[in-house]
Scaffold this motif. Structure first.
Motif, PDB file in Angstrom:
ATOM      1  N   TYR A 241     -19.161  -6.511 -15.592  1.00 20.68           N
ATOM      2  CA  TYR A 241     -19.140  -6.111 -17.005  1.00 20.68           C
ATOM      3  C   TYR A 241     -19.823  -4.759 -17.187  1.00 20.68           C
ATOM      4  N   ALA A 242     -20.942  -4.542 -16.494  1.00 20.52           N
ATOM      5  CA  ALA A 242     -21.645  -3.259 -16.602  1.00 20.52           C
ATOM      6  C   ALA A 242     -20.740  -2.113 -16.166  1.00 20.52           C
ATOM      7  N   LEU A 243     -19.999  -2.323 -15.070  1.00 18.47           N
ATOM      8  CA  LEU A 243     -19.090  -1.285 -14.589  1.00 18.47           C
ATOM      9  C   LEU A 243     -17.940  -1.077 -15.567  1.00 18.47           C
ATOM     10  N   ALA A 244     -17.386  -2.163 -16.103  1.00 24.61           N
ATOM     11  CA  ALA A 244     -16.288  -2.035 -17.067  1.00 24.61           C
ATOM     12  C   ALA A 244     -16.743  -1.279 -18.314  1.00 24.61           C
ATOM     13  N   ARG A 245     -17.972  -1.516 -18.745  1.00 26.31           N
ATOM     14  CA  ARG A 245     -18.499  -0.834 -19.926  1.00 26.31           C
ATOM     15  C   ARG A 245     -18.646   0.662 -19.662  1.00 26.31           C
ATOM     16  N   ILE A 246     -19.136   1.018 -18.476  1.00 29.92           N
ATOM     17  CA  ILE A 246     -19.283   2.438 -18.151  1.00 29.92           C
ATOM     18  C   ILE A 246     -17.911   3.105 -18.083  1.00 29.92           C
ATOM     19  N   ARG A 247     -16.949   2.415 -17.498  1.00 31.67           N
ATOM     20  CA  ARG A 247     -15.598   2.978 -17.436  1.00 31.67           C
ATOM     21  C   ARG A 247     -15.044   3.210 -18.834  1.00 31.67           C
ATOM     22  N   SER A 248     -15.353   2.302 -19.755  1.00 30.51           N
ATOM     23  CA  SER A 248     -14.906   2.470 -21.137  1.00 30.51           C
ATOM     24  C   SER A 248     -15.534   3.716 -21.756  1.00 30.51           C
ATOM     25  N   ILE A 249     -16.809   3.932 -21.491  1.00 34.00           N
ATOM     26  CA  ILE A 249     -17.493   5.125 -22.005  1.00 34.00           C
ATOM     27  C   ILE A 249     -16.818   6.391 -21.482  1.00 34.00           C
ATOM     28  N   LEU A 250     -16.521   6.390 -20.199  1.00 33.43           N
ATOM     29  CA  LEU A 250     -15.919   7.575 -19.577  1.00 33.43           C
ATOM     30  C   LEU A 250     -14.502   7.817 -20.084  1.00 33.43           C
ATOM     31  N   ALA A 253     -14.697   9.577 -23.416  1.00 29.29           N
ATOM     32  CA  ALA A 253     -15.194  10.957 -23.368  1.00 29.29           C
ATOM     33  C   ALA A 253     -14.008  11.920 -23.216  1.00 29.29           C
ATOM     34  N   ASP A 254     -14.093  13.064 -23.876  1.00 28.45           N
ATOM     35  CA  ASP A 254     -13.009  14.049 -23.773  1.00 28.45           C
ATOM     36  C   ASP A 254     -12.867  14.533 -22.336  1.00 28.45           C
ATOM     37  N   THR A 255     -13.972  14.927 -21.771  1.00 31.05           N
ATOM     38  CA  THR A 255     -13.999  15.376 -20.375  1.00 31.05           C
ATOM     39  C   THR A 255     -15.266  14.835 -19.728  1.00 31.05           C
ATOM     40  N   VAL A 256     -15.185  14.618 -18.429  1.00 27.98           N
ATOM     41  CA  VAL A 256     -16.349  14.162 -17.677  1.00 27.98           C
ATOM     42  C   VAL A 256     -16.696  15.234 -16.652  1.00 27.98           C
ATOM     43  N   PRO A 257     -17.890  15.798 -16.713  1.00 26.88           N
ATOM     44  CA  PRO A 257     -18.275  16.827 -15.740  1.00 26.88           C
ATOM     45  C   PRO A 257     -18.138  16.310 -14.310  1.00 26.88           C
ATOM     46  N   GLN A 258     -17.836  17.210 -13.403  1.00 22.48           N
ATOM     47  CA  GLN A 258     -17.682  16.838 -12.010  1.00 22.48           C
ATOM     48  C   GLN A 258     -19.022  16.435 -11.408  1.00 22.48           C
ATOM     49  N   SER A 259     -18.929  15.586 -10.378  1.00 24.31           N
ATOM     50  CA  SER A 259     -20.143  15.208  -9.652  1.00 24.31           C
ATOM     51  C   SER A 259     -20.785  16.459  -9.064  1.00 24.31           C
ATOM     52  N   GLY A 260     -22.069  16.573  -9.181  1.00 21.35           N
ATOM     53  CA  GLY A 260     -22.775  17.763  -8.715  1.00 21.35           C
ATOM     54  C   GLY A 260     -23.149  18.691  -9.858  1.00 21.35           C
ATOM     55  N   SER A 261     -22.631  18.391 -11.058  1.00 18.69           N
ATOM     56  CA  SER A 261     -23.008  19.190 -12.222  1.00 18.69           C
ATOM     57  C   SER A 261     -24.487  18.972 -12.535  1.00 18.69           C
ATOM     58  N   LEU A 330     -24.593  11.144 -15.254  1.00 22.20           N
ATOM     59  CA  LEU A 330     -25.352   9.964 -14.847  1.00 22.20           C
ATOM     60  C   LEU A 330     -24.510   8.698 -14.973  1.00 22.20           C
ATOM     61  N   ALA A 331     -23.743   8.600 -16.065  1.00 19.11           N
ATOM     62  CA  ALA A 331     -22.894   7.425 -16.253  1.00 19.11           C
ATOM     63  C   ALA A 331     -21.808   7.365 -15.183  1.00 19.11           C
ATOM     64  N   ALA A 332     -21.179   8.492 -14.892  1.00 13.61           N
ATOM     65  CA  ALA A 332     -20.111   8.523 -13.891  1.00 13.61           C
ATOM     66  C   ALA A 332     -20.649   8.181 -12.502  1.00 13.61           C
ATOM     67  N   HIS A 333     -21.826   8.705 -12.182  1.00 14.35           N
ATOM     68  CA  HIS A 333     -22.405   8.421 -10.868  1.00 14.35           C
ATOM     69  C   HIS A 333     -22.801   6.948 -10.766  1.00 14.35           C
ATOM     70  N   THR A 334     -23.288   6.391 -11.850  1.00 12.80           N
ATOM     71  CA  THR A 334     -23.620   4.968 -11.852  1.00 12.80           C
ATOM     72  C   THR A 334     -22.376   4.126 -11.610  1.00 12.80           C
ATOM     73  N   ALA A 335     -21.275   4.486 -12.257  1.00 16.82           N
ATOM     74  CA  ALA A 335     -20.017   3.768 -12.058  1.00 16.82           C
ATOM     75  C   ALA A 335     -19.568   3.840 -10.601  1.00 16.82           C
ATOM     76  N   THR A 336     -19.692   5.014 -10.015  1.00 14.91           N
ATOM     77  CA  THR A 336     -19.280   5.186  -8.615  1.00 14.91           C
ATOM     78  C   THR A 336     -20.114   4.309  -7.686  1.00 14.91           C
ATOM     79  N   VAL A 337     -21.417   4.291  -7.894  1.00 13.87           N
ATOM     80  CA  VAL A 337     -22.302   3.504  -7.033  1.00 13.87           C
ATOM     81  C   VAL A 337     -22.067   2.011  -7.226  1.00 13.87           C
ATOM     82  N   LEU A 338     -21.914   1.575  -8.481  1.00 16.96           N
ATOM     83  CA  LEU A 338     -21.634   0.158  -8.725  1.00 16.96           C
ATOM     84  C   LEU A 338     -20.326  -0.260  -8.054  1.00 16.96           C
TER      85      LEU A 338
END
Length: 353
Positions: A241-250, A253-261, A330-338
């Motif tokens: 559920y935590a991962l699904a919620r983060i995916r919903s947030i992303l 979002a209009d755009t998600v900055p690339q990893s490393g930003s 931070l949200a995108a990286h959390t989703a990736t790790v989860l």
């Protein structure tokens, strides 16, 4: 005799079909080409006995060919033998396990041999490993590990069984898990039938896997559907559920900055989340070194909890400019790790939940 072999062959084929059905439910990628049953080693058992005799490891004791090793004793301090060949000339588990480890070390060139078997077999495998090393089948650079595990208990504290007292089949537990998970999303009108089926399968089977993998493997644990399927606490569905919620947030979002930003850690909850994210690599390496998957499960629960605190205290989509971009990273990286962590545990993560 020929009829017996034919019957044995039919039973073996049926067993393989059952194993493959379980593998399919669990998402295991092994095929019949990947596993070798005990019967595979039948033609080499006599050679195993001869080789151990020639090198002086095996000797006759009470009519049986046995290997006795220093430091292995049982009741009354009597030596514990590996029975290579029984007194009637038959071969048992000791012989096939010796043949197996020789094959894996010499033919497959395995550098780490891992045996996942119940804790009561600990001494047996220590004997097998020691004998294989003494016979020079396993070299000093090859690791041998017995991954022992405890028992699954019912609410009465006894080994989990059916009401009739029979042992429960894993397939029955997996199917029941899917059925129970299906009931959770049955009334969700925002989901299609296909999505409900996907979620039920991921949540139900994930619950069974996570209950087993999130506990220190050497310890017994109580099998409890209510706890396993709870939306809060250290459960698979909480992480899903935590991962699904983060995916919903992303997605919103209009755009998600690339990893490393660039990431700005101005709030305590942002810093706390970043520190947990930074520990993922070390956690995975430790879990591999110690063969303790519960370390990954514990870490993922801590990560999901840290993200929940971050999300409550640090608005993401309602922020502006660099702050918004930083929090999206931070949200995108959390989703990736989860997602990667759940994948390492063999647990699927549905896109919606």
């Amino acid at each position: 005799m020929e009829q017996r072999f034919q019957l044995w062959g039919r039973l073996l084929t049926e067993s393989k079909h059952h194993i493959e059905a379980v593998y399919d439910l669990l998402g295991v990628k092994l095929t019949p080409d990947d596993y070798h049953g005990e019967s595979t080693y039948q033609p080499v058992l006599a050679d195993i006995a001869d080789e151990l005799t020639r090198c002086g490891l095996a000797r006759i004791s009470d009519g049986a060919l046995c290997v006795f090793l220093d430091g292995f004793t049982g009741r009354d301090d009597k030596p514990v033998p590996l029975i290579v060949r029984k007194s009637d000339g038959a071969y048992g588990y000791d012989a096939t396990d010796l043949a197996t480890i020789r094959y894996r070390a010499q033919k497959l060139k395995g550098d780490r041999l891992i045996y996942v078997v119940g804790a009561p077999q600990s001494q047996h495998f220590q004997l097998i490993f020691a004998a294989a090393r003494t016979a020079d089948w396993v070299g000093p650079a090859t690791e041998t590990d017995h991954v022992a595990f405890g028992s699954v208990l019912g609410e009465d504290g006894k080994i989990l069984r059916t009401r009739a007292g029979a042992s429960l089949k894993l397939t029955d537990l997996l199917h029941e898990g899917v059925q129970r998970a299906a009931a959770i999303v049955a009334d969700r009108e925002d989901l299609t039938d296909a999505e409900r089926q996907e979620i039920a399968r991921a949540v139900g089977i994930g619950a069974v896997k996570y209950a087993d993998l999130s506990t220190d493997r050497i310890k017994d644990y109580v099998f409890d559907w209510d706890r396993m399927l709870a939306m809060d606490g250290n459960t698979a569905v909480y992480l899903q559920y935590a991962l699904a919620r983060i995916r919903s947030i992303l997605r919103r979002a209009d755009t998600v900055p690339q990893s490393g930003s660039a990431v700005m850690l101005t709030e305590p909850a942002e810093r706390d989340l970043a520190l947990v994210l930074a520990r993922f690599g070390d956690t995975v390496h430790t879990a591999l070194d110690t063969l303790q998957p519960h370390r990954i499960a514990t870490y993922l629960f801590e990560l999901a909890t840290a993200f929940s605190a971050f999300y409550e205290q640090c608005p993401v989509l309602k922020s502006d400019g660099d702050v918004r971009a930083s929090r999206l990273v931070l949200a995108a990286h959390t989703a990736t790790v989860l997602e990667r962590g759940l994948d390492l545990l063999g647990i699927e993560a549905p896109q919606r939940l």
